[in-house]
Write an enzyme that holds these catalytic residues in place. Structure first.
Site, short mmCIF file in Angstrom:
data_model
loop_
_atom_site.label_atom_id
_atom_site.label_comp_id
_atom_site.label_asym_id
_atom_site.label_seq_id
_atom_site.Cartn_x
_atom_site.Cartn_y
_atom_site.Cartn_z
N GLU A 124 36.77 50.28 41.98
CA GLU A 124 35.77 49.43 41.32
C GLU A 124 35.07 48.57 42.36
O GLU A 124 35.71 47.98 43.22
CB GLU A 124 36.41 48.46 40.31
CG GLU A 124 36.89 49.04 39.02
CD GLU A 124 37.42 47.94 38.08
OE1 GLU A 124 37.04 46.76 38.25
OE2 GLU A 124 38.23 48.25 37.20
N LYS A 134 33.08 42.41 25.77
CA LYS A 134 34.05 41.96 26.77
C LYS A 134 34.21 40.45 26.71
O LYS A 134 33.22 39.71 26.64
CB LYS A 134 33.60 42.37 28.17
CG LYS A 134 33.83 43.84 28.49
CD LYS A 134 33.84 44.08 29.98
CE LYS A 134 35.10 43.52 30.61
NZ LYS A 134 35.15 43.71 32.06
N GLU A 163 30.85 39.09 32.90
CA GLU A 163 31.72 40.20 32.50
C GLU A 163 30.99 41.22 31.62
O GLU A 163 31.34 42.39 31.59
CB GLU A 163 32.94 39.68 31.76
CG GLU A 163 33.98 39.02 32.64
CD GLU A 163 34.66 40.01 33.58
OE1 GLU A 163 34.90 41.15 33.14
OE2 GLU A 163 34.92 39.65 34.73
#
Length: 422
Positions: free
Chosen positions: A265, A322, A328
């Site tokens: 990520e 989220k 986010e």
């Protein structure tokens, strides 16, 4: 034997066929999270992923809708087993059942190549959860072995870069002392099975935490003075490479120099709360587009220059459900209608979108995380009626013609060489 085979040796024929094949875009990976109630159905995501040249996708679960939709697409998948399932995987029978249902059932049509067991487990500082990690990995791997799948599907887990106690300078990289024992056990598993060590790395967080000391250009891969590691004398012009090499140094310091490191990520949010400095569409564009350019150059880091970067960008879509700060929900390259969150520079992508009707009526899964900005919404505030079309604009056509001409010259030269040797 055909007439062609009698004239041209088989190995030469294979060479010609290789030249005839299309020139492929450099592979990039993308994280496909689904904590949202407005995403398109997976069937409509397939052309989106292909249009950006991504050949690898990482899921935060093993969503059957996604795995079925990508059957016979050639896209490689990392499927994931959530942290909440780790305790159950201590039972070999449950691990066997999970692999059979979520992996074996989709092979070979869907190209599942890896299982990520848990996500950032060690930095939850949960002793029970950490204690379940290795047994779960071992039992999932044993299940693959029993099904003769261990040669095509690997087992790993993703770690936060916060497992490092020291990351600057890169040569001083070291794991947190309280985690060394757990990390060592996981590394022994990687060495035994040949699987990669996954790291989630976000230079954005370093900039957000200390914007006065961390130069923005350094974290966005923009031209800057960079830093020189005083021990290795290596020059770093971006923070991500410094973080990756800090991981390499940490691995070397405990005797695991040759373990393969991959970035599972990394990304940049395009929107954030008032205190989330740097979370803008322009910064997100610079980070992700510059990162993809670096990946395409097939160059490694200063410490590992011959190792190709293996990076999964976070993330494919905004995820409106989220929890946490606004950032986010704003990491995605694309909005839920399939249009880019900001100019991405992929020649196969335009600004058409998809209907925002929810994906197949499925409820969101609490399994991943990603997001996208809202600056590219259609002028009338509604989504466009058709899914993103993959166009052949003039730049792409010019590139294709140049490629074909080059391949033609290569083919003619190769055939001439072959016949001269007959």
């Amino acid at each position: 034997m055909s007439a062609m085979e009698s004239i041209i040796p088989i190995h030469c024929l294979s060479l010609i066929l290789l030249f005839l094949s299309p020139i492929m875009a450099t592979s990039i990976g993308i994280n496909y999270g689904q904590i949202a109630d407005n995403l398109p159905p997976p069937e409509k995501v397939v052309p989106l992923v292909k249009s950006m040249g991504a050949t690898r996708v990482k899921l935060y679960d093993a969503d059957p809708h996604v795995l079925k939709a990508f059957a016979n697409s050639g896209v490689e998948f990392i499927v994931s087993l959530g942290n909440e399932y780790l305790s159950g995987m201590k039972d070999p029978a449950k691990a066997q059942a999970w692999v059979k249902t979520n992996v074996q059932a989709y092979l070979p049509a869907t190209k599942i190549t890896c299982i990520a067991v848990g996500n950032e487990v060690l930095t939850f500082n949960d002793t029970a959860l950490s204690g379940n990690l290795l047994p779960a990995m071992e039992n999932v791997y044993a299940a693959l072995v029993s099904m003769n799948l261990d040669k095509q599907v690997s087992v790993t887990t993703a770690h936060s870069v916060a497992i490092l106690e020291t990351s600057y300078p890169p040569s001083a990289g070291a794991f947190r002392r309280d985690l060394v024992s757990c990390v060592t056990q996981v590394l022994d598993f990687h060495c035994k099975t040949g699987s990669p060590f996954l790291i989630n790395a976000y230079p954005y967080f370093a900039y957000k935490a200390d914007p006065k000391q961390v130069p923005l250009d350094f974290v966005l891969f923009q031209p800057n003075q960079g830093i020189v590691d005083p021990v290795t004398n290596l020059h770093y012009d971006n923070m991500l490479f410094a973080q990756i090499d800090a991981v390499h140094s940490a691995l070397t310091s405990i005797g695991y120099k040759n373990v393969c490191v991959q970035i599972s990520e990394t990304g940049w949010p395009s929107k954030g709360d008032a205190d989330e400095l740097g979370a803008t569409p322009d910064n997100a564009r610079k980070y992700n587009c510059n990162l993809i350019k670096l990946v395409s150059q097939k160059k490694g880091t200063p410490l590992k220059p011959n190792n190709n970067l293996n990076v999964y960008v976070f993330a494919l879509f905004n995820e409106n459900l989220k929890p946490g700060p606004m950032s986010e929900r704003n990491y995605g390259l694309f909005k839920p209608d399939g249009s880019p969150s900001y100019p991405l520079g992929f020649s196969g992508i335009n600004n058409a979108g998809v209907s925002t009707n929810s994906s197949s009526g499925r409820s969101p899964t609490a399994s991943s995380g990603s997001s996208t900005p809202t600056s590219w919404s259609p002028q009338d505030g509604s989504s466009s009626s058709g899914y993103m079309s993959i166009t052949s604009n003039s730049e792409r056509v010019l590139f294709c013609w140049k490629s074909l001409i080059l391949q033609f010259h290569i083919i003619v030269g190769s055939i001439s060489l072959i016949f001269s040797q007959l």
